[in-house]
Write an enzyme that holds these catalytic residues in place. Structure first.
Site, short mmCIF file in Angstrom:
data_model
loop_
_atom_site.label_atom_id
_atom_site.label_comp_id
_atom_site.label_asym_id
_atom_site.label_seq_id
_atom_site.Cartn_x
_atom_site.Cartn_y
_atom_site.Cartn_z
CB SER A 134 1.12 1.81 5.51
OG SER A 134 -0.27 2.00 5.58
CE1 TYR A 147 0.52 -2.11 1.71
CE2 TYR A 147 -0.84 -1.43 3.57
CZ TYR A 147 -0.02 -1.12 2.51
OH TYR A 147 0.27 0.21 2.25
N1 LIG Z 1 -2.47 4.22 -1.30
C1 LIG Z 1 -2.44 4.63 -0.04
O1 LIG Z 1 -3.36 5.29 0.45
C2 LIG Z 1 -1.23 4.31 0.81
C3 LIG Z 1 -1.32 4.53 2.21
C4 LIG Z 1 -0.22 4.25 3.01
C5 LIG Z 1 0.95 3.77 2.42
N2 LIG Z 1 1.01 3.56 1.07
C6 LIG Z 1 2.27 3.05 0.51
O2 LIG Z 1 2.66 3.90 -0.55
C7 LIG Z 1 3.35 3.12 -1.54
C8 LIG Z 1 2.65 3.29 -2.88
O3 LIG Z 1 1.32 2.85 -2.74
P1 LIG Z 1 0.32 2.83 -3.97
O4 LIG Z 1 -1.05 2.75 -3.41
O5 LIG Z 1 0.66 3.91 -4.92
O6 LIG Z 1 0.67 1.39 -4.58
P2 LIG Z 1 0.51 0.84 -6.07
O7 LIG Z 1 0.13 -0.58 -5.98
O8 LIG Z 1 -0.35 1.75 -6.89
O9 LIG Z 1 1.99 1.00 -6.61
C9 LIG Z 1 3.00 0.12 -6.24
C10 LIG Z 1 3.98 0.09 -7.39
O10 LIG Z 1 4.94 -0.93 -7.09
C11 LIG Z 1 5.19 -1.62 -8.29
N3 LIG Z 1 5.69 -2.97 -8.01
C12 LIG Z 1 5.02 -4.00 -7.44
N4 LIG Z 1 5.78 -5.10 -7.42
C13 LIG Z 1 6.96 -4.76 -7.98
C14 LIG Z 1 8.16 -5.47 -8.27
N5 LIG Z 1 8.28 -6.78 -7.97
N6 LIG Z 1 9.18 -4.82 -8.84
C15 LIG Z 1 9.07 -3.50 -9.17
N7 LIG Z 1 7.96 -2.77 -8.92
C16 LIG Z 1 6.92 -3.40 -8.35
C17 LIG Z 1 3.83 -1.66 -8.99
O11 LIG Z 1 3.97 -1.96 -10.38
C18 LIG Z 1 3.31 -0.28 -8.73
O12 LIG Z 1 3.70 0.65 -9.74
C19 LIG Z 1 3.31 1.67 -1.06
O13 LIG Z 1 4.51 1.36 -0.39
C20 LIG Z 1 2.15 1.67 -0.09
O14 LIG Z 1 2.30 0.66 0.89
C21 LIG Z 1 -0.06 3.80 0.27
#
Ligand SMILES: NC(=O)c1ccc[n+]([C@@H]2O[C@H](COP(=O)([O-])OP(=O)(O)OC[C@H]3O[C@@H](n4cnc5c(N)ncnc54)[C@H](O)[C@@H]3O)[C@@H](O)[C@H]2O)c1
Length: 258
Positions: A134, A147
């Protein structure tokens, strides 16, 4: 369009908006996609062609069963996308239990899923791992410790995996998205994408949020043979966020005028 015909891809945490963007692009490129998540409703909402598996990646037995099942059902595994994450974080006040829980999902599980998948990836001849880091990996964000630390650790894990898995022909890279239309941003913006884009415009050179499929395109590139000489690299998919300083999009010097 990247070519992933006959490849099998595992996407952890795929039952989410960004996950869906990744899944759709991988499938459009020809890959068979397996999703491992603990979100039952999210899993149920995935297309029927996706092999949806309820699997907690912090559980070693569950991870072993997940990878073995992929081998049995699909005959192999070519791509692992470590996307699952938790935002569990109380900044400076985070308890030890929450530190360990956050790092367990975001870092340790990415390492363990990859390690469990290694024999199948080695057999593939096209093995590729893409870790999700990220913009938070490289900047100070007030009120957040777990995080950003976890995402910084994933950058280093990517380099270490790339080095130690290279003898098996496995490439390992990461993507670092900027603000992306996702469940968390949908929640905070009360579902108002236009408003979220406007707020994001000052922080991203592209002037808006990223879209899940834009992240998916870069994941698919890194997973494909088009990236055959790319390993241990981090790809910013952040619309220029990381290139902007604290002045953001507007000149700050004029603010000095009294
Ligand atoms: N949302 C953003 O703007 C953003 C920005 C930069 C990076 N990211 C990265 O993108 C990725 C997705 O982000 P997001 O915002 O969609 O996150 P989110 O929280 O919506 O989704 C994360 C998913 O991981 C699953 N998860 C959590 N713990 C788990 C476990 N123990 N076993 C199996 N699955 C598990 C959750 O159920 C969920 O479906 C992440 O790695 C996040 O760090 C997101």
């Amino acid at each position: 369009m990247h070519e992933l015909t006959d490849r099998v891809a595992l996407v952890t945490g795929g039952a989410t908006k960004i996950g869906r963007g990744v899944i759709d692009v991988l499938r459009d490129a020809g890959a068979t996609v397996v999703v491992a998540d603990i979100d039952d409703a999210g899993l149920a909402a995935l297309p029927s062609e996706v092999d949806s598996q309820r699997s907690d990646i912090t559980d070693d037995d569950a991870v072993a069963a997940l990878i073995a099942g992929i081998g049995e059902r699909h005959g192999g595994l070519d791509i692992v996308v470590n996307l699952a994450a938790t935002y569990l974080d109380e900044g400076a006040e985070t308890s030890r239990a929450d530190w360990l829980a956050g790092l367990n999902v975001n870092v340790v599980s990415a390492a363990r899923v990859s390690a469990e998948a290694r024999p199948l990836l080695a057999r593939s001849g096209h093995g590729s791992i893409v870790n999700f880091t990220s913009i938070s990996s490289g900047i100070a964000q007030t009120g957040r410790w777990v995080y950003p630390v976890s995402k910084a650790a994933l950058l280093q894990l990517t380099r270490l995996q790339a080095l130690d898995y290279a003898p098996d022909g496995i490439r390992v890279n990461s993507v670092s998205p900027g603000w992306t239309w996702s469940n968390v941003i949908e929640g905070v913006s009360e579902g108002n994408l236009d408003h979220a884009d406007r707020v994001a415009s000052d922080f991203h050179i592209r002037g808006r949020l990223g879209r899940p499929e834009e992240v998916g395109q870069v994941v698919a590139f890194l997973a494909s043979d088009a990236a055959s000489f790319v390993t241990a690299a981090d790809y910013a998919v952040d619309g220029g966020y990381s290139a902007l300083g604290p002045e953001r999009q507007s000149p700050a010097i004029p603010l000095l005028a009294p």
